[in-house]
Each structure stands twice: as structure tokens, then as C-alpha cells.
Write a protein that holds these residues in place. Sequence first.
Motif, short mmCIF file in Angstrom:
data_model
loop_
_atom_site.label_atom_id
_atom_site.label_comp_id
_atom_site.label_asym_id
_atom_site.label_seq_id
_atom_site.Cartn_x
_atom_site.Cartn_y
_atom_site.Cartn_z
N PHE A 171 -7.30 -4.83 3.39
CA PHE A 171 -8.46 -5.61 2.98
C PHE A 171 -8.34 -7.09 3.33
CE2 PHE A 171 -10.65 -8.22 -0.10
CZ PHE A 171 -11.89 -7.62 -0.24
N GLU B 261 1.64 -12.78 -6.69
CA GLU B 261 0.32 -12.30 -6.26
C GLU B 261 0.39 -10.78 -6.34
OE1 GLU B 261 -3.13 -12.15 -2.88
OE2 GLU B 261 -1.14 -12.76 -2.23
N ASN C 149 2.74 -8.69 -3.59
CA ASN C 149 2.88 -7.27 -3.91
C ASN C 149 1.63 -6.47 -3.56
OD1 ASN C 149 4.21 -4.98 -5.47
ND2 ASN C 149 2.24 -5.17 -6.55
N ASP C 150 1.81 -5.25 -3.14
CA ASP C 150 0.68 -4.33 -2.99
C ASP C 150 1.18 -2.90 -3.14
OD1 ASP C 150 -2.36 -5.00 -1.74
OD2 ASP C 150 -1.77 -2.88 -1.73
N LEU C 151 0.27 -2.04 -3.58
CA LEU C 151 0.61 -0.63 -3.78
C LEU C 151 0.54 0.15 -2.47
CD1 LEU C 151 1.17 1.55 -5.95
CD2 LEU C 151 -1.29 1.78 -6.25
N ALA D 187 1.19 -2.82 -9.38
CA ALA D 187 1.15 -4.17 -9.95
C ALA D 187 1.63 -4.17 -11.41
CB ALA D 187 -0.26 -4.74 -9.85
#
Length: 410
Positions: free
Chosen positions: A21, A69, A94-96, A124
Motif C-alpha cells: 500500500f 510505526e 512493522n507490518d504483518l 502489530a
Amino acid sequence: EKCKSIIEGLAEIRVKSNKVFYNPVQEFNRDLSIAVLSTYVKEYKEQKIGKTKHLKDCELHDVPFTILEALSATGLRSIRYAKEIPNITKIIANDLSAQAVDTIKENITYNSVGNLVDASHDDACMLMYKHKNPRMRFAAIDLDPYGCPSIFLDAAVQSVQDYGILCVTATDMAILAGNSPETCYVKYGAVSLKTKCCHEMALRILLQSIEHHANRYSRYIEPLLSISADFYIRVFVRVNTGAQQCKKTTSKLSMVYQCVGCDTITLQPLGATKPNPSERNPGQLKFCLPAAPSVGELCLHCNQRHRLGGPIWTAPIHNMPFVTRVLEYVTENPHLFGTAKRIAGVLSMVREELPDVPLYHILDKLFGRVHIQTMPILIMRSAILNAGYRVSFSHASKLSIKTDAPARLN
Ligand code: SAM
């Protein structure tokens, strides 16, 4: 695979997959967040060292300032934070999504910020819960999810330092603006209403929700800046701990009575503030509220019934001295921000907002209700001032009128 290159602020990021995104319209959100955090870092460190006078640069390094973040996508925001906010110790991006984390890692290397930014691949909430021990907490947490942030709030309010800052975006405006009051209650613990001042109401619903989550852990919020822009809202709140302060929460919340006939809004505070003129507490401003109707009572103006919404946050939504410092930072460093002009415009309006008057009227709707031709807003404002009341715009709408004038003059 085609690779897009995006330059924003001091960062240049590359995005390979359409599944990661990136939204260019959010540049204003990122610029504003950089301005807010740049201003906040110093204040946070001064508070931690316990000094009121300004710190020397060497002393600033003694106090760590880490940012999480939690939902980072491309890493753009974290990389900009690293390059553009002075005196940061560490940022975790961070992101999943595994794909997002790959993109974050590549962009960290591409921008040579590996010394400041760490990529993290985690849920998160799980990551935040791992940091809820006071020694592990973050000075700042940024939540910028798709839609509603509520599922992240329980973890966020526990893993931010005392005197730390939470930055929260919500983009589910339809829900917050009264299109689905039931869903709003489910997500935010408050019933939204369809009203002309829905943007400020959305901000106040989100603030109420963060406070509610914080209170469970004897913590409470102090809003620093609350902005409605484009298709989203963004709030910046300070978090602190204190059971005594938490008892004051009910006096910062109100139920909202909206007349189904004439749309007049009346607020009913949840808790009474004890009037004590010697106590000057910005979270406890006394509002110029008309007496709220009792349950079932009809509207004073048109004899129709009321719809009930809320609870919403009715204490101040901005900390004006802080807003002034952010505005100064942006006007002194306009070259740092692609959207500097817009930020300066919005913050100038925020500074003019009557801090103790929740919600607002919209000029043409107001005139439509009383069936008279609408007049220029400046004339309307002068009329209110001449009648002895205060008036301001709200940053959330061009035709807004915030005033302590009552709906009816007796
Ligand atoms: N903050 C970014 C920026 O300024 O460009 C945009 C973030 S984007 C709106 C939301 C991101 O949250 C997506 O990349 C998605 O993969 C991630 N996400 C969704 N649920 C998550 C979770 N439970 N934990 C971590 N990341 C999550």
C-alpha cells in the motif's frame, strides 16, 4: 516486475508490488506527523530530564526516543521519520504482510537508514504487547491502518511511555459520520450521529475511545492536535498514568442530544465538574452548555423528539501552546515539507478555534432550518460578536461557525 519510484520529503522509496500500500494523498498526513514529532521530541526529552530550560544538543542524546510505526506498508513514513526528525534513537517499521516487510527492508537499504530503522514482521498488537513493560515502551507509536484503528488501541495505550505520544489515523469516516451508528458503537464504544458537524464529532468519538482504552490501565490522554482532512481523521495524544486523573474522565465526556426536527444539538456531560474558580486545569474547562433535555423530553425549539448519540470527548481537542510550536516549526522550515502551506493554513485555523466550545454549525444548513436567505459568513460572525458572544471557524469545515451563543435567545 515493474518497480515504481516515489520521492517524498527526503525519502525515495521503491515499490515493486501493487499489493503493498502507498497513498500519495497521505503526504499531508506524513508531513504533519513529522512536524508534530519534530516538535515533540524535544519536549519529551526535556520532561524526562526534568528541565524547564532548553537542553543542549549533547544532553538531548542522553534520553532515548524510539518510534514504532506499527503498520508500515512500504516503510516510507519510517524512513522519512529517520531522515527528517532530529534526535531520534530508533524507529521500528512493522507490518504483518511478508511482501510489505521485504519492501521495507529494501527501502531501508536504498535510503541508507539501517542505523536508525529496523524492519519488523509481526502482528502489530503482538509486537506492542511485547513492549508493555515500562522499560520497553515506545516514546511514540504511530497507527495508520486501513479503516478503523480500534483493534490496535488496547495494545497501543499499554506500550507507549508515560508522557509519550500516540498518533492515530482513522479512515472509516462513513461509520464515524453516522451512516452506521450501530457499527460505530461496536468499534468505538460510541453512537455516531448524522450531523453537519460530523467531522469534529468523529474526532471526539475517536478521542473518547482512546481514553476509554487507556483508563483500563489507569492511564489517560491529553489531546495535542486533532485534525480532520480529506477522507480521514488524525489525532495526536499524550499518554500519562494516574488513577486520580482517570476519575476526571467522566467530566470530559458528554452524551449528544440531536433534535430530529431542527437538528439542534445539546450536550449532556457524563460527570459534573465541581466548580472551583481557583483550579485552572485545561482538561476541565467549564463549557457554556445549555441545560440538556432529560430523557424523553421534546426539543425546546420545535417540539420534536431527540436522537441520542455519544459519548464523545468534550474537553479540548488541541493543546494550543503545542499547536503554536508546531506551526512555528513549519513556518521556520517550509522547505522541509511539500505541504507546508496547507499545514500552516490548517494549524492557523486550529489556533483560532474556540477551545471550550465543542462542535459547530454549518452556515447554509442553519439558515435553511429557519427558512431565511443565507448571509455571508463574515456578516453572520459580526452579528454574533455584536450580540456579545464568541465565534470562530472550525478547521474541519469552511462554512463552520463555532460559537457559545445559544440556539435561542430568551
Ligand atoms: N503507514 C503507511 C504509510 O504512511 O504509507 C500506510 C499503512 S497501510 C494503510 C496499512 C498496513 O497495515 C498495510 O500494509 C497492512 O499490511 C498492515 N496491517 C494490517 N493489519 C496488520 C496487523 N495486524 N499488524 C501489522 N500490520 C498490519
